[in-house]
Scaffold this motif. Structure first.
Motif, short mmCIF file in Angstrom:
data_model
loop_
_atom_site.label_atom_id
_atom_site.label_comp_id
_atom_site.label_asym_id
_atom_site.label_seq_id
_atom_site.Cartn_x
_atom_site.Cartn_y
_atom_site.Cartn_z
N LEU A 209 0.83 -1.21 0.00
CA LEU A 209 0.00 0.00 0.00
C LEU A 209 0.87 1.26 0.00
O LEU A 209 0.41 2.34 -0.40
N ASN A 210 2.09 1.13 0.47
CA ASN A 210 3.01 2.27 0.54
C ASN A 210 4.12 2.20 -0.51
O ASN A 210 5.10 2.95 -0.42
N ASP A 211 3.96 1.32 -1.49
CA ASP A 211 4.99 1.19 -2.51
C ASP A 211 5.04 2.44 -3.39
O ASP A 211 4.02 3.12 -3.59
N LYS A 212 6.21 2.74 -3.93
CA LYS A 212 6.35 3.93 -4.78
C LYS A 212 5.67 3.75 -6.14
O LYS A 212 5.37 4.73 -6.83
N GLU A 213 5.45 2.49 -6.53
CA GLU A 213 4.81 2.21 -7.82
C GLU A 213 3.29 2.21 -7.67
O GLU A 213 2.72 1.40 -6.95
N PRO A 214 2.60 3.11 -8.38
CA PRO A 214 1.13 3.16 -8.29
C PRO A 214 0.46 1.84 -8.64
O PRO A 214 -0.54 1.46 -8.03
N LYS A 215 1.01 1.13 -9.63
CA LYS A 215 0.40 -0.14 -10.04
C LYS A 215 0.39 -1.14 -8.89
O LYS A 215 -0.59 -1.89 -8.73
N LEU A 216 1.43 -1.14 -8.10
CA LEU A 216 1.50 -2.09 -6.99
C LEU A 216 0.61 -1.66 -5.84
O LEU A 216 0.02 -2.50 -5.16
N ARG A 217 0.50 -0.35 -5.62
CA ARG A 217 -0.46 0.13 -4.60
C ARG A 217 -1.88 -0.26 -5.00
O ARG A 217 -2.68 -0.71 -4.17
N ALA A 218 -2.17 -0.11 -6.28
CA ALA A 218 -3.52 -0.45 -6.77
C ALA A 218 -3.80 -1.94 -6.60
O ALA A 218 -4.88 -2.33 -6.13
N LYS A 219 -2.84 -2.78 -6.99
CA LYS A 219 -3.05 -4.22 -6.87
C LYS A 219 -3.16 -4.65 -5.41
O LYS A 219 -3.92 -5.57 -5.08
N ALA A 220 -2.42 -3.97 -4.52
CA ALA A 220 -2.46 -4.33 -3.11
C ALA A 220 -3.81 -4.02 -2.49
O ALA A 220 -4.39 -4.86 -1.78
N VAL A 221 -4.32 -2.82 -2.74
CA VAL A 221 -5.62 -2.47 -2.13
C VAL A 221 -6.73 -3.32 -2.72
O VAL A 221 -7.66 -3.73 -2.03
N ASN A 222 -6.63 -3.63 -4.01
CA ASN A 222 -7.62 -4.50 -4.63
C ASN A 222 -7.58 -5.90 -4.01
O ASN A 222 -8.63 -6.50 -3.74
#
Length: 211
Positions: free
Chosen positions: A69-82
């Motif tokens: 959720l705190n990753d610098k990559e938006p794609k990974l933040r998105a996948k994490a919250v999903n």
């Protein structure tokens, strides 16, 4: 294995749902040991789907998912919250330790993350709508987001909640109707109207039961 081989393995795991309960640990291992953004994204998505089906087996791995959720990559933040939303759909208690961090995603600079935040909330609200009794203002604000995809999705949260707990949406019916009548985006109008319709139907059903 190289990146291509690892991605092929993840794709194969995606198709073999009958083996998900025994392959979660392997996907977590891949997530921990890769530097590839694409492999991390695929792993996070897959863990969310696995967690939806096997919440008890995913329990010990939620912390690593939430760390993205705190990753610098938006794609990974998105996948994490999903992914947390999918897991929380089955058992909301598993994601409650990360609730505040999840709710903060509404303000993420990335529109993809904000949209995935709404999707995650819709998933959790499907079986645990009471969690959102004091959070509906957030989704009203997101109907006016600067990104159209976020705006299109935001009214759907009112539809999900309105079907299950219409009293939480009832105070917003006039504002939702305004969006249904006046918003410049056709799909925002359609989704807002759908939320109003579903909520009013549920309110009427509740009224008939109580009479």
């Amino acid at each position: 294995m190289n990146e291509k081989e690892i991605m092929s393995e993840l794709n194969n795991s995606t198709k073999q749902k009958e083996k998900w309960n025994t392959s979660i640990d392997n996907v977590v291992l891949i997530l921990k040991n890769t530097n590839s953004k694409e492999i991390k994204a695929k792993s996070l998505w897959l863990l969310g789907e696995m967690g939806l089906q096997n919440s008890s087996q995913i329990q010990d791995h939620i912390q690593i998912i939430a760390s993205f959720l705190n990753d610098k990559e938006p794609k990974l933040r998105a996948k994490a919250v999903n992914a947390l939303g999918r897991i929380g759909r089955t058992n909301h208690l598993l994601v409650m330790p990360y609730w505040d961090d999840m709710m903060d995603m509404k303000n993420d600079e990335s529109s993809d993350v904000r949209m995935c935040f709404i999707w995650a909330c819709e998933n959790i609200a499907t079986n645990s709508p009471d969690l959102y009794s004091n959070y509906m203002d957030i989704f009203l604000e997101l109907i006016s987001d600067k990104n159209d995809r976020v705006r299109i999705e935001a009214p759907e949260m009112f539809r999900v909640i309105g079907k299950r707990k219409p009293k939480y949406v009832e105070p917003y019916l006039d504002k939702l109707q305004w969006f249904a009548d006046n918003d410049l985006h056709r799909v925002v109008r359609i989704h807002s109207a759908g939320a109003v319709r579903v909520t009013k139907k549920a309110l009427e059903a509740t009224k008939n039961i109580n009479e």
